[in-house]
Enzyme design. Structure first.
Site, PDB file in Angstrom:
ATOM      1  N   THR A  28       0.845  -1.191   0.000  1.00 23.71           N
ATOM      2  CA  THR A  28       0.000   0.000   0.000  1.00 23.71           C
ATOM      3  C   THR A  28       0.881   1.241   0.000  1.00 23.71           C
ATOM      4  OG1 THR A  28      -1.866  -1.074   1.075  1.00 23.71           O
ATOM      5  CG2 THR A  28      -1.674   1.304   1.370  1.00 23.71           C
ATOM      6  N   GLN A 100      -3.692  -7.096  -6.795  1.00 27.71           N
ATOM      7  CA  GLN A 100      -4.059  -7.717  -5.527  1.00 27.71           C
ATOM      8  C   GLN A 100      -5.434  -7.200  -5.115  1.00 27.71           C
ATOM      9  OE1 GLN A 100      -2.819  -6.696  -1.466  1.00 27.71           O
ATOM     10  NE2 GLN A 100      -1.793  -8.687  -1.407  1.00 27.71           N
ATOM     11  N   HIS A 175      -6.215 -11.394  -1.670  1.00 28.58           N
ATOM     12  CA  HIS A 175      -5.493 -11.054  -0.440  1.00 28.58           C
ATOM     13  C   HIS A 175      -6.247 -11.655   0.745  1.00 28.58           C
ATOM     14  CE1 HIS A 175      -2.996  -9.215   2.397  1.00 28.58           C
ATOM     15  NE2 HIS A 175      -3.214  -7.939   2.176  1.00 28.58           N
ATOM     16  N   ASN A 178      -2.906 -10.918   6.502  1.00 24.61           N
ATOM     17  CA  ASN A 178      -2.820  -9.648   7.239  1.00 24.61           C
ATOM     18  C   ASN A 178      -4.110  -9.197   7.915  1.00 24.61           C
ATOM     19  OD1 ASN A 178      -0.305  -9.784   6.142  1.00 24.61           O
ATOM     20  ND2 ASN A 178      -0.383  -7.843   5.065  1.00 24.61           N
ATOM     21  N   TYR A 180      -7.292  -9.005   6.867  1.00 24.24           N
ATOM     22  CA  TYR A 180      -8.371  -8.346   6.142  1.00 24.24           C
ATOM     23  C   TYR A 180      -9.540  -9.321   5.975  1.00 24.24           C
ATOM     24  CZ  TYR A 180      -4.844  -4.800   5.723  1.00 24.24           C
ATOM     25  OH  TYR A 180      -3.895  -3.869   6.039  1.00 24.24           O
ATOM     26  N   ARG A 227      -2.871 -15.046  -1.464  1.00 26.58           N
ATOM     27  CA  ARG A 227      -1.861 -14.718  -0.447  1.00 26.58           C
ATOM     28  C   ARG A 227      -2.387 -15.085   0.942  1.00 26.58           C
ATOM     29  NH1 ARG A 227       1.001  -9.046   1.540  1.00 26.58           N
ATOM     30  NH2 ARG A 227       3.128  -9.800   1.351  1.00 26.58           N
ATOM     31  N   ASN A 235      -3.584  -6.926  12.746  1.00 27.23           N
ATOM     32  CA  ASN A 235      -5.002  -6.522  12.729  1.00 27.23           C
ATOM     33  C   ASN A 235      -5.857  -7.382  13.662  1.00 27.23           C
ATOM     34  OD1 ASN A 235      -5.029  -4.210  11.077  1.00 27.23           O
ATOM     35  ND2 ASN A 235      -4.932  -5.454   9.218  1.00 27.23           N
ATOM     36  N   GLY A 310       9.607  -6.897  -0.758  1.00 23.23           N
ATOM     37  CA  GLY A 310       8.721  -5.788  -0.474  1.00 23.23           C
ATOM     38  C   GLY A 310       9.428  -4.458  -0.438  1.00 23.23           C
TER      39      GLY A 310
END
Length: 353
Positions: A28, A100, A175, A178, A180, A227, A235, A310
């Protein structure tokens, strides 16, 4: 005798022939005002087109998937047009690029949702704050999705995949890492549903498998990757039985003809890569703070097929050449990671010829 995989050698990834096994990881950068991809983004990705594969920043499949400032979407005609310019710029440099697809679920605020409550599997408030145009604000309680809304989101992922191909992008990555929305369905602390979308590990995996199937049906499975980040607490994801959760996920994603699984290594307490190697029929992308030597070693050992980098890609647009020469890497300016203009985005120089 099979040749040892080479970081700099070509590889077939699903339907796509890649020039090398180096992947630009999704990151991001918050430079899409109005949630629209733009010319600055096209320049940024084109600068990095020597990667075997670019995976874009997280891109919302629906308006209620937005979170953070200025992240792009892929659900409107204007967004598709913006991504078409990005895809054309990358392809003009010989690169390959997947979008993504990222629905943030409860990691959002009403101001990113046109005033509506963020949606999630269950109405469980995550701790933490989010940066907004008016400063930091605490995350609030999301609204639990109705079952009909879940079905609509499954279709939204399929449409996002169709939109990606219409924009000229080469494929999509779902995605599910992480913390989400797909990860919120997987985790028992964020998914407290008692219908078919919650409860058992198999039920909690249902949403991820459904959205993956929707994307695969829309554009063909060989242009779809997923992913995952088993054991990653980011999170506010908590799971007392990560292996029990991800075993049906890996089994469920196997045999579909998908292009790849992309693992963000959170060092879970079980051998998730070994499990994937045993059951998954596509390529495996590794992602865990790699350098050149470790990347080559993990390819040679068969642990993975490609390696994603990354933050190194932020400040080294020519990362492939730098790794090939074993040249020094430029350090990124963390103050310019999110938001802003070309500074810290498209102004990092390449190596002298």
């Amino acid at each position: 005798m099979t040749a040892t995989p080479d970081l700099f050698g070509p590889v077939q990834l699903g339907d796509i022939a890649l020039a090398n096994r180096i992947v630009m990881a999704p990151m991001t950068r918050s430079r899409a005002p109005g949630n629209l991809p733009n010319a600055l983004m096209a320049e940024y990705y084109a600068q990095r087109a020597s990667a075997g594969l670019i995976i874009t920043e997280g891109t919302a499949p629906a308006a209620n998937g937005r979170g953070y400032i200025d992240i792009p979407g892929i659900y409107s005609e204007a967004q598709v047009a913006g991504w078409r310019a990005v895809a054309d710029a990358v392809h003009a440099k010989g690169g390959r690029i997947f979008a993504q697809v990222m629905h943030v679920g409860r990691i959002s605020l009403p101001e990113f949702q046109d005033g509506a409550e963020p949606v999630a599997p269950s109405a469980v408030t995550p701790p933490g704050q989010m940066y907004t145009p008016s400063g930091m604000k605490p995350l609030g309680q999301p609204r639990a999705l109705e079952e009909a809304e879940i079905e609509a989101l499954v279709e939204a992922y399929g449409q996002a995949a169709r939109n990606a191909i219409a924009a000229g992008l080469d494929g999509v990555e779902i995605h599910a890492a992480n913390g989400y929305l797909p990860g919120q369905f997987l985790a028992p602390n964020s998914n407290q549903r008692i219908d078919r979308w919650g409860g058992s590990a198999e039920n909690r995996a249902r949403f991820l498998l459904a959205i993956t199937d929707a994307a695969a049906k829309a554009i063909g499975p060989a242009r779809v990757g997923v992913r995952l980040s088993p054991g990653n607490p980011f999170n506010d994801i908590a799971d007392p039985d990560v292996e029990g959760t991800y075993t049906p996920v890996i089994h469920g994603l196997s045999g579909k003809g998908l292009a790849y699984l992309h693992f963000l290594d959170a060092k879970p307490a079980f051998d998730v890569i070994g499990l994937a190697r045993q059951h998954f029929d596509g390529k495996i992308i590794l992602n865990a703070g790699y350098d050149r030597a470790r990347a080559q070693a993990d390819l040679a050992s068969g642990r993975g097929d490609l390696v994603a980098f990354g933050s190194k890609y932020i400040s080294n647009p020519d990362l492939v050449e730098r790794l090939r020469r074993d040249a020094p890497l430029a350090a990124p300016d963390q103050a310019t990671f999110y938001g802003g203009d070309a500074r810290g985005y498209t102004d990092y120089p390449a190596l002298a010829a």
